[in-house]
Motif scaffolding. Structure first.
Motif, PDB file in Angstrom:
ATOM      1  N   GLU A  88       1.726  -9.374 -17.237  1.00 30.38           N
ATOM      2  CA  GLU A  88       0.390 -10.503 -17.081  1.00 30.38           C
ATOM      3  C   GLU A  88       0.490 -10.684 -15.481  1.00 30.38           C
ATOM      4  N   VAL A  89       1.522 -10.838 -15.051  1.00 32.67           N
ATOM      5  CA  VAL A  89       1.600 -10.922 -13.494  1.00 32.67           C
ATOM      6  C   VAL A  89       1.295  -9.819 -12.650  1.00 32.67           C
ATOM      7  N   LEU A 147      -2.655  -9.599 -12.898  1.00 28.73           N
ATOM      8  CA  LEU A 147      -3.196 -10.686 -12.033  1.00 28.73           C
ATOM      9  C   LEU A 147      -3.217 -10.362 -10.406  1.00 28.73           C
ATOM     10  N   SER A 173      -5.727  -7.454  -9.974  1.00 27.09           N
ATOM     11  CA  SER A 173      -7.022  -8.035  -9.674  1.00 27.09           C
ATOM     12  C   SER A 173      -7.283  -8.701  -8.628  1.00 27.09           C
ATOM     13  N   ARG A 174      -6.205  -9.550  -7.962  1.00 21.58           N
ATOM     14  CA  ARG A 174      -6.630 -10.293  -6.893  1.00 21.58           C
ATOM     15  C   ARG A 174      -6.451  -9.482  -5.401  1.00 21.58           C
ATOM     16  N   VAL A 229       1.710 -17.260 -12.032  1.00 21.34           N
ATOM     17  CA  VAL A 229       0.508 -17.335 -12.541  1.00 21.34           C
ATOM     18  C   VAL A 229      -0.393 -18.512 -11.877  1.00 21.34           C
ATOM     19  N   LEU A 268      -1.916 -16.869  -8.698  1.00 22.37           N
ATOM     20  CA  LEU A 268      -2.624 -16.093  -8.905  1.00 22.37           C
ATOM     21  C   LEU A 268      -3.849 -16.041  -9.625  1.00 22.37           C
ATOM     22  N   ARG A 269      -4.020 -16.938 -10.622  1.00 24.86           N
ATOM     23  CA  ARG A 269      -5.058 -17.027 -11.565  1.00 24.86           C
ATOM     24  C   ARG A 269      -6.292 -17.950 -11.223  1.00 24.86           C
ATOM     25  N   GLY A 310     -10.453 -15.880 -10.004  1.00 32.49           N
ATOM     26  CA  GLY A 310     -10.541 -14.620 -10.614  1.00 32.49           C
ATOM     27  C   GLY A 310     -11.609 -13.729 -10.042  1.00 32.49           C
TER      28      GLY A 310
END
Length: 132
Positions: free
Chosen positions: A17-18, A21, A24-25, A88, A91-92, A95
């Motif tokens: 998951e990390v 993220l 995507s970032r 998270v 980074l979250r 989006g």
């Protein structure tokens, strides 16, 4: 959203998951590619602040160690959960859609500023020539 792992089997999912993220970032992954966190740390780990970089390295190491059950049982799940939550949370918030909107708003703001400056210069020239 703190996710507490119930066993060492949840650690690879948290690391993935990390990694997603981060990809995507910060970029660093081709379309459709899902590199592991270790690889994302090599590619784009420098984009993280130093404290989070250490946390991401610990999470990547825990993800690597979780493949060996005897070693994985020795990992502190609370530390892994804290590292995951911190990464998270960093980074979250932004989006892909939010970043696109931010770029569009920035572009629109620069155009409006340019038009305001242009209008101010035109007004100043008209006053200097006596038209107003």
């Amino acid at each position: 959203m703190t996710r507490t792992p119930s066993s060492f089997e949840d650690i690879p999912d948290m690391a993935d998951e990390v990694a997603v993220l981060m990809a995507s970032r910060f970029g660093g992954a081709r379309r459709g590619e899902r590199p592991p966190l270790v690889q994302m740390m090599r590619r784009r780990g420098g984009a993280l602040p130093a404290g989070l970089r250490r946390r991401a390295a610990r999470l990547a190491e825990a993800g690597r160690m979780s493949a060996q059950p005897k070693v994985a049982r020795q990992l502190s799940l609370d530390d892994v959960a804290r590292d995951h939550a911190a990464l998270v949370a960093h980074l979250r918030p932004l989006g892909e859609i939010s970043r696109w909107q931010g770029r569009a708003i920035g572009f629109a703001a620069s155009v409006v500023l340019g038009l305001l400056v242009l209008g101010g210069v035109a007004l100043w020239v008209m006053v200097r020539r006596g038209m107003l």
